[in-house]
Design a protein around this motif. Structure first.
Motif, short mmCIF file in Angstrom:
data_model
loop_
_atom_site.label_atom_id
_atom_site.label_comp_id
_atom_site.label_asym_id
_atom_site.label_seq_id
_atom_site.Cartn_x
_atom_site.Cartn_y
_atom_site.Cartn_z
N CYS A 40 -11.74 12.34 2.34
CA CYS A 40 -10.50 11.41 2.70
C CYS A 40 -9.54 11.89 1.03
O CYS A 40 -9.96 12.15 0.20
CB CYS A 40 -10.48 10.07 2.74
SG CYS A 40 -8.82 9.47 3.11
N PRO B 230 -5.98 12.94 4.96
CA PRO B 230 -6.14 11.43 5.26
C PRO B 230 -7.03 11.19 6.38
O PRO B 230 -6.52 11.90 7.29
CB PRO B 230 -4.44 11.38 5.41
CG PRO B 230 -3.73 12.26 4.69
CD PRO B 230 -4.71 13.71 5.08
N GLY B 231 -7.85 10.40 6.28
CA GLY B 231 -8.62 9.84 7.26
C GLY B 231 -9.49 11.27 7.96
O GLY B 231 -9.78 11.35 8.96
N ASP C 227 -7.68 9.79 -0.38
CA ASP C 227 -7.80 8.62 -1.04
C ASP C 227 -8.45 8.70 -2.55
O ASP C 227 -9.93 9.01 -2.42
CB ASP C 227 -8.54 7.37 -0.38
CG ASP C 227 -8.14 6.19 -1.03
OD1 ASP C 227 -8.47 6.00 -2.34
OD2 ASP C 227 -7.96 5.17 -0.31
N THR D 191 -9.66 17.83 1.20
CA THR D 191 -9.18 16.51 1.45
C THR D 191 -8.11 16.42 2.54
O THR D 191 -7.29 17.18 2.53
CB THR D 191 -8.57 16.06 0.31
OG1 THR D 191 -7.53 16.49 -0.33
CG2 THR D 191 -9.90 15.75 -0.92
N ASN E 237 -7.09 6.37 8.54
CA ASN E 237 -7.87 6.13 9.69
C ASN E 237 -8.32 4.69 9.58
O ASN E 237 -9.68 4.47 9.50
CB ASN E 237 -9.23 7.08 9.45
CG ASN E 237 -10.01 7.24 10.87
OD1 ASN E 237 -9.37 6.66 11.87
ND2 ASN E 237 -11.18 7.59 10.70
N CYS F 104 -9.85 2.64 4.69
CA CYS F 104 -9.02 3.81 4.67
C CYS F 104 -7.81 3.62 5.58
O CYS F 104 -7.40 3.24 6.84
CB CYS F 104 -9.70 4.90 5.65
SG CYS F 104 -8.87 6.57 5.82
#
Length: 141
Positions: A12, A40-41, A14, A38, A84, A81
């Motif tokens: 992720c 997101p989700g 993050d 990387t 996700n 997350c």
């Protein structure tokens, strides 16, 4: 990259999960570097992403395996997350399915499913190098 050992993580975006994943892969895969891909989700991309996104991820993983001789590939989900926001159980299923997709690409390297829990420790969801009796989730602090 003579003398250097690499692994790859589909992780992720993050920032909270980058260090725990790197540290786990460094210790358990015995590598010096981890190529981070990387999104997101990230754990949902290979299950629910559109074809263009999946091909992009596959090309990045392929680059890491071919150019850096990456010895292992992990797919990572994590607690809290925003990319996700699903239950723990849904993350586990997506991680398993994503690991199966990566394994189907025949890179002939270890494929590992990881989950970074609420304590920033790693839960191993699946691992192609684990014995059949060790296929249950294992946690590492």
């Amino acid at each position: 990259m003579l003398g250097h050992k690499f692994a790859t993580a589909l992780n992720c975006i993050d920032g909270r999960v980058q260090t725990p994943v790197f540290n786990w892969m460094d210790l358990h895969c015995r590598v010096q570097f981890v190529d981070m891909i990387t999104e997101p989700g990230a754990d949902k991309i290979l299950v629910f992403g559109d074809r263009k996104k999946i091909v992009s991820v596959m090309e990045k993983i392929s680059f890491s395996v071919q150019r850096h001789n990456s010895e292992a590939i992990s797919v990572v989900g994590h607690f809290d997350c925003m990319g996700n926001p699903v239950s723990f159980e849904e993350h586990l299923e997506q991680i398993k399915k994503s690991a199966e997709v990566i394994q189907s690409w025949d890179f002939n390297v270890r494929v590992i499913g990881l989950y970074v829990n609420e304590w920033n420790s790693i839960d191993v969801i699946c691992d192609t190098e684990a014995d059949l009796e060790q296929q249950t989730m294992r946690s590492f602090l």
